[in-house]
Design a protein around this motif. Structure first.
Motif, PDB file in Angstrom:
ATOM      1  N   ASN A   1       0.820  -1.210   0.000  1.00  0.00           N
ATOM      2  CA  ASN A   1       0.000   0.000   0.000  1.00  0.00           C
ATOM      3  C   ASN A   1       0.855   1.261   0.000  1.00  0.00           C
ATOM      4  N   ASN A   2       1.908   1.238   0.833  1.00  0.00           N
ATOM      5  CA  ASN A   2       2.807   2.388   0.873  1.00  0.00           C
ATOM      6  C   ASN A   2       3.432   2.654  -0.480  1.00  0.00           C
ATOM      7  N   ASN A   3       3.819   1.541  -1.160  1.00  0.00           N
ATOM      8  CA  ASN A   3       4.414   1.686  -2.497  1.00  0.00           C
ATOM      9  C   ASN A   3       3.440   2.324  -3.471  1.00  0.00           C
ATOM     10  N   ASN A   4       2.164   1.885  -3.379  1.00  0.00           N
ATOM     11  CA  ASN A   4       1.126   2.452  -4.266  1.00  0.00           C
ATOM     12  C   ASN A   4       0.960   3.944  -4.014  1.00  0.00           C
ATOM     13  N   ASN A   5       0.917   4.303  -2.723  1.00  0.00           N
ATOM     14  CA  ASN A   5       0.766   5.717  -2.361  1.00  0.00           C
ATOM     15  C   ASN A   5       1.937   6.541  -2.888  1.00  0.00           C
ATOM     16  N   ASN A   6       3.147   5.994  -2.720  1.00  0.00           N
ATOM     17  CA  ASN A   6       4.334   6.705  -3.205  1.00  0.00           C
ATOM     18  C   ASN A   6       4.292   6.890  -4.714  1.00  0.00           C
ATOM     19  N   ASN A   7       3.849   5.822  -5.412  1.00  0.00           N
ATOM     20  CA  ASN A   7       3.744   5.911  -6.879  1.00  0.00           C
ATOM     21  C   ASN A   7       2.740   6.975  -7.294  1.00  0.00           C
ATOM     22  N   ASN A   8       1.592   7.014  -6.585  1.00  0.00           N
ATOM     23  CA  ASN A   8       0.553   8.011  -6.885  1.00  0.00           C
ATOM     24  C   ASN A   8       1.079   9.430  -6.665  1.00  0.00           C
ATOM     25  N   ASN A   9       1.808   9.591  -5.530  1.00  0.00           N
ATOM     26  CA  ASN A   9       2.368  10.918  -5.234  1.00  0.00           C
ATOM     27  C   ASN A   9       3.362  11.349  -6.298  1.00  0.00           C
ATOM     28  N   ASN A  10       4.203  10.378  -6.718  1.00  0.00           N
ATOM     29  CA  ASN A  10       5.190  10.690  -7.762  1.00  0.00           C
ATOM     30  C   ASN A  10       4.507  11.078  -9.060  1.00  0.00           C
ATOM     31  N   ASN A  11       3.435  10.337  -9.404  1.00  0.00           N
ATOM     32  CA  ASN A  11       2.688  10.642 -10.635  1.00  0.00           C
ATOM     33  C   ASN A  11       2.079  12.036 -10.567  1.00  0.00           C
ATOM     34  N   ASN A  12       1.502  12.361  -9.384  1.00  0.00           N
ATOM     35  CA  ASN A  12       0.905  13.693  -9.187  1.00  0.00           C
ATOM     36  C   ASN A  12       1.957  14.784  -9.325  1.00  0.00           C
ATOM     37  N   ASP A  13       3.131  14.543  -8.705  1.00  0.00           N
ATOM     38  CA  ASP A  13       4.219  15.523  -8.768  1.00  0.00           C
ATOM     39  C   ASP A  13       4.693  15.719 -10.202  1.00  0.00           C
ATOM     40  N   ASN A  14       4.845  14.600 -10.914  1.00  0.00           N
ATOM     41  CA  ASN A  14       5.305  14.668 -12.312  1.00  0.00           C
ATOM     42  C   ASN A  14       4.293  15.399 -13.178  1.00  0.00           C
ATOM     43  N   ASP A  15       3.005  15.094 -12.947  1.00  0.00           N
ATOM     44  CA  ASP A  15       1.941  15.732 -13.727  1.00  0.00           C
ATOM     45  C   ASP A  15       1.915  17.236 -13.437  1.00  0.00           C
ATOM     46  N   ALA A  16       2.016  17.593 -12.145  1.00  0.00           N
ATOM     47  CA  ALA A  16       2.000  19.012 -11.761  1.00  0.00           C
ATOM     48  C   ALA A  16       3.204  19.738 -12.352  1.00  0.00           C
ATOM     49  N   ALA A  17       4.365  19.102 -12.322  1.00  0.00           N
ATOM     50  CA  ALA A  17       5.583  19.716 -12.869  1.00  0.00           C
ATOM     51  C   ALA A  17       5.433  19.934 -14.367  1.00  0.00           C
ATOM     52  N   SER A  18       4.891  18.937 -15.055  1.00  0.00           N
ATOM     53  CA  SER A  18       4.703  19.035 -16.505  1.00  0.00           C
ATOM     54  C   SER A  18       3.726  20.166 -16.844  1.00  0.00           C
ATOM     55  N   ARG A  19       2.630  20.237 -16.103  1.00  0.00           N
ATOM     56  CA  ARG A  19       1.631  21.299 -16.323  1.00  0.00           C
ATOM     57  C   ARG A  19       2.235  22.684 -16.041  1.00  0.00           C
ATOM     58  N   ALA A  20       2.990  22.772 -14.962  1.00  0.00           N
ATOM     59  CA  ALA A  20       3.593  24.058 -14.579  1.00  0.00           C
ATOM     60  C   ALA A  20       4.553  24.552 -15.661  1.00  0.00           C
ATOM     61  N   ILE A  21       5.413  23.659 -16.162  1.00  0.00           N
ATOM     62  CA  ILE A  21       6.398  24.070 -17.169  1.00  0.00           C
ATOM     63  C   ILE A  21       5.713  24.395 -18.494  1.00  0.00           C
ATOM     64  N   ASN A  22       4.653  23.666 -18.836  1.00  0.00           N
ATOM     65  CA  ASN A  22       3.876  24.009 -20.047  1.00  0.00           C
ATOM     66  C   ASN A  22       3.322  25.432 -19.943  1.00  0.00           C
ATOM     67  N   PHE A  23       2.751  25.733 -18.772  1.00  0.00           N
ATOM     68  CA  PHE A  23       2.170  27.059 -18.535  1.00  0.00           C
ATOM     69  C   PHE A  23       3.251  28.146 -18.590  1.00  0.00           C
ATOM     70  N   LEU A  24       4.348  27.916 -17.907  1.00  0.00           N
ATOM     71  CA  LEU A  24       5.416  28.918 -17.852  1.00  0.00           C
ATOM     72  C   LEU A  24       6.043  29.144 -19.225  1.00  0.00           C
ATOM     73  N   THR A  25       6.112  28.078 -20.021  1.00  0.00           N
ATOM     74  CA  THR A  25       6.629  28.212 -21.385  1.00  0.00           C
ATOM     75  C   THR A  25       5.692  29.088 -22.222  1.00  0.00           C
ATOM     76  N   LEU A  26       4.383  28.898 -22.022  1.00  0.00           N
ATOM     77  CA  LEU A  26       3.399  29.735 -22.734  1.00  0.00           C
ATOM     78  C   LEU A  26       3.577  31.211 -22.367  1.00  0.00           C
ATOM     79  N   THR A  27       3.857  31.483 -21.093  1.00  0.00           N
ATOM     80  CA  THR A  27       3.936  32.884 -20.646  1.00  0.00           C
ATOM     81  C   THR A  27       5.205  33.589 -21.134  1.00  0.00           C
TER      82      THR A  27
END
Length: 203
Positions: A1-27
């Motif tokens: 379960n801990n591994n699953n949670n860690n994977n989910n957190n990593n996915n969320n972080d990666n997704d947020a980072a990707s979205r943030a850099i896409n936005f900043l590149t647009l600006t």
């Protein structure tokens, strides 16, 4: 379960980072796009949209400090997003042949695009809400920011005049804003700029 949670957190972080850099590149285009009004008046080396937004953010901070009834954070946020749509649609002025309705539609579409790009984790909906508040110009913070948008413009016009870095008259920036102030701060700051301009012209 801990591994699953860690994977989910990593996915969320990666997704947020990707979205943030896409936005900043647009600006980035806010930093590279010169303001249309100055280009049309033959100003040499005119400021970018981001230049205007940055000084307006400083203006909103100090103006809100001087009035305890205003929400300083809200004022700064409004300043930072008020021209954000121009990252995609460019700087449309009243002289560009685009109606106010069409301009609003294009900018709203862009803000919704930016909202989807950021998603809920990075405040996409909050940014659209702030932009709509600015556009409606009803809250005290939005009224102030509408004034500061014009104040920053006439201050910049006065500075270009002092430098002599323009080919055509910049009078229109002063005549188009005269008597249009919605706040006491706007009125007072405009009077100060106009009186400095008059003093310089009388020299």
């Amino acid at each position: 379960n801990n591994n699953n949670n860690n994977n989910n957190n990593n996915n969320n972080d990666n997704d947020a980072a990707s979205r943030a850099i896409n936005f900043l590149t647009l600006t980035r285009t806010l930093k590279t796009t010169k303001r249309t009004g100055w280009i049309m008046r033959g100003v040499h080396h005119p400021e970018s949209i981001a230049d205007h937004m940055y000084r307006m953010s400083l203006m909103s901070m100090i103006a809100s400090f001087s009035n305890g009834a205003l929400d300083t954070n809200k004022c700064i946020q409004l300043a930072l997003i008020h021209d954000l749509a121009e990252a995609r649609v460019g700087d449309i002025t009243p002289h560009c042949g685009v109606s106010d309705e069409e301009k609003h539609r294009l900018e709203l579409e862009t803000m919704e695009y930016i909202s989807a790009m950021l998603g809920p984790l990075l405040g996409g909906e909050a940014i659209v809400k702030l932009w709509k508040e600015y556009e409606e110009g009803i809250t005290e913070e939005a009224k102030l920011l509408k004034d500061l948008d014009k104040i920053e413009m006439i201050l910049q016009a006065q500075e270009y005049e002092e430098e002599g870095s323009h080919e055509k008259s910049l009078d229109q920036f002063f005549t188009s804003t005269e008597g249009k102030w919605k706040t006491e701060i706007g009125r007072a700051w405009a009077e100060e700029i106009v009186s400095r301009r008059k003093k310089k012209n009388d020299e």
